[in-house]
Design an enzyme around this catalytic site. Structure first.
Site, PDB file in Angstrom:
ATOM      1  N   GLY A 103      34.333 -41.192  10.216  1.00  0.00           N
ATOM      2  CA  GLY A 103      34.772 -39.968   9.548  1.00  0.00           C
ATOM      3  C   GLY A 103      33.894 -38.803   9.976  1.00  0.00           C
ATOM      4  O   GLY A 103      33.426 -38.753  11.111  1.00  0.00           O
ATOM      5  N   GLU A 104      33.705 -37.853   9.065  1.00  0.00           N
ATOM      6  CA  GLU A 104      32.872 -36.661   9.294  1.00  0.00           C
ATOM      7  C   GLU A 104      33.500 -35.668  10.271  1.00  0.00           C
ATOM      8  O   GLU A 104      33.031 -34.559  10.416  1.00  0.00           O
ATOM      9  CB  GLU A 104      31.473 -37.017   9.825  1.00  0.00           C
ATOM     10  CG  GLU A 104      30.659 -37.908   8.930  1.00  0.00           C
ATOM     11  CD  GLU A 104      29.288 -38.223   9.533  1.00  0.00           C
ATOM     12  OE1 GLU A 104      28.921 -37.658  10.613  1.00  0.00           O
ATOM     13  OE2 GLU A 104      28.563 -39.042   8.932  1.00  0.00           O
ATOM     14  N   GLY A 105      34.558 -36.094  11.008  1.00  0.00           N
ATOM     15  CA  GLY A 105      35.099 -35.281  12.094  1.00  0.00           C
ATOM     16  C   GLY A 105      34.611 -35.737  13.452  1.00  0.00           C
ATOM     17  O   GLY A 105      34.837 -35.055  14.458  1.00  0.00           O
TER      18      GLY A 105
END
Length: 352
Positions: free
Chosen positions: A317-319
């Site tokens: 996640g997180e980008g």
């Protein structure tokens, strides 16, 4: 007219004539037609999104939306809720994986507090759009009320517009929130009409017992709340999260302003699904980055009609996947803009 309705009304379908012009431009480049595969498809999509036969990627941003989930109390996560707050501090300090990858591609990371269950000291790197101190537990009732869902969506729209007004050409979605794979699995299960056990994975690393609790919580949440499958706001309010609503708003805001939005992993795809239910035309403006290890992600992408650019077995996640996706998109645009044509390079074309 409210912000959300105004934004939805601005989203247009792609122009078929422009797609044909982009294809003709690609076919005139010094290579066998179609030989760069997905890069050519991506370049054509960028033309269609932006309305420009020579699209530009100059300023890049990753929006990391953070929020907490009341369903964590049902034992669905391997990590305590405080990790959301701790990771926000890590993002602000530049030490997380997304900070490293964003520096690598020359993108800015903008962290947004959509609903973390902690207070933060004012920080110029942290945007405060807190709707509430985390959602309520969706196993006993709605995660949020309808007004809060609209606030989350409109916050995402406003942030996207602010970034666009500041000259950003491409925006990636990112997330942080302990418990958010549970909400994302519930959203995916409902919208894609797939059993919870088929879209629910191990998240941050729960064991088999934890997985059974997670599936039970998802089924209970859908049964208790009975979301309206045709109403994206209702789905968000009953089984979603504030950061998921923020991501959905970013997608809608980018689509309304003809800016590409690069979708990260499973959580971002849940936000994309909410946006898609609200306005299906927004899917054309989404660039899927990777296929997450989370088993519901591929199902969500298929429902959106999106084919991921790569599969690196990522699930952070997180980008992080979206940052790499920006880099690939930039490569596709450079092919379109910088390669010589057959006539300009004096290269003979294929014999008829």
């Amino acid at each position: 007219m409210n912000k959300l309705t105004e934004t939805i009304n601005k989203i247009q379908s792609p122009d078929p004539e422009l797609m044909e012009q982009a294809q003709a431009k690609l076919d005139d480049l010094t290579k066998p037609q179609g030989s760069l595969g997905r890069l050519e498809e991506l370049a054509k999509q960028m033309v269609s999104i932006t309305g420009d036969l020579s699209p530009v990627i100059d300023k890049k941003a990753v929006l990391v939306m953070a929020g907490d989930h009341g369903v964590v109390r049902d034992g669905v996560s391997a990590y305590p809720q405080e990790v959301t707050m701790q990771m926000v501090h890590n993002f602000l300090g530049g030490g997380a994986a997304i900070n490293v990858l964003a520096r690598h591609i020359g993108a800015e990371v903008q962290v947004v507090d959509m609903g973390v269950a902690s207070e933060f000291e004012p920080n110029p790197k942290l945007m405060d759009r807190k709707v509430a101190m985390g959602t309520k537990s969706m196993t006993i009732g709605p995660a949020m009320d309808r007004g809060q869902a609209i606030r989350a969506l409109e916050a995402g729209i406003e942030i996207a517009e602010m970034m666009i007004n500041n000259g950003y050409d491409i925006i990636a979605t990112g997330d942080m929130g302990i418990g958010n794979t549970t909400a994302s699995s519930a959203i995916t299960s409902l919208i894609c009409n797939i059993k919870a056990e088929e879209v629910t994975g191990l998240g941050t690393g729960i064991d088999q017992k934890g997985l059974e609790k997670k599936i039970k919580a998802i089924n209970k949440a859908i049964e208790v709340n009975d979301p309206d499958i045709g109403d994206g706001i209702d789905i968000l309010s009953k089984i979603g999260g504030f950061e998921i609503g923020g991501i959905a708003g970013v997608v809608l805001g980018c689509a309304a302003n003809r800016i590409p939005v690069v979708i990260d992993g499973f959580i971002s795809s849940a936000g994309a699904l909410i946006a898609y239910v609200i306005e299906p035309k927004c899917s054309h403006y989404m660039i899927p980055s990777h296929c997450s290890v989370e088993k519901g992600h591929r199902i969500a992408l298929e429902h959106l009609g999106l084919k991921p650019l790569f599969d690196f077995d990522m699930r952070l996640g997180e980008g992080t996947g979206a940052a790499i996706g920006i880099n690939i998109t930039e490569a596709a645009v450079k092919i379109l803009n910088e390669m010589a044509t057959f006539s300009s390079a004096g290269v003979s074309e294929k014999n008829e």
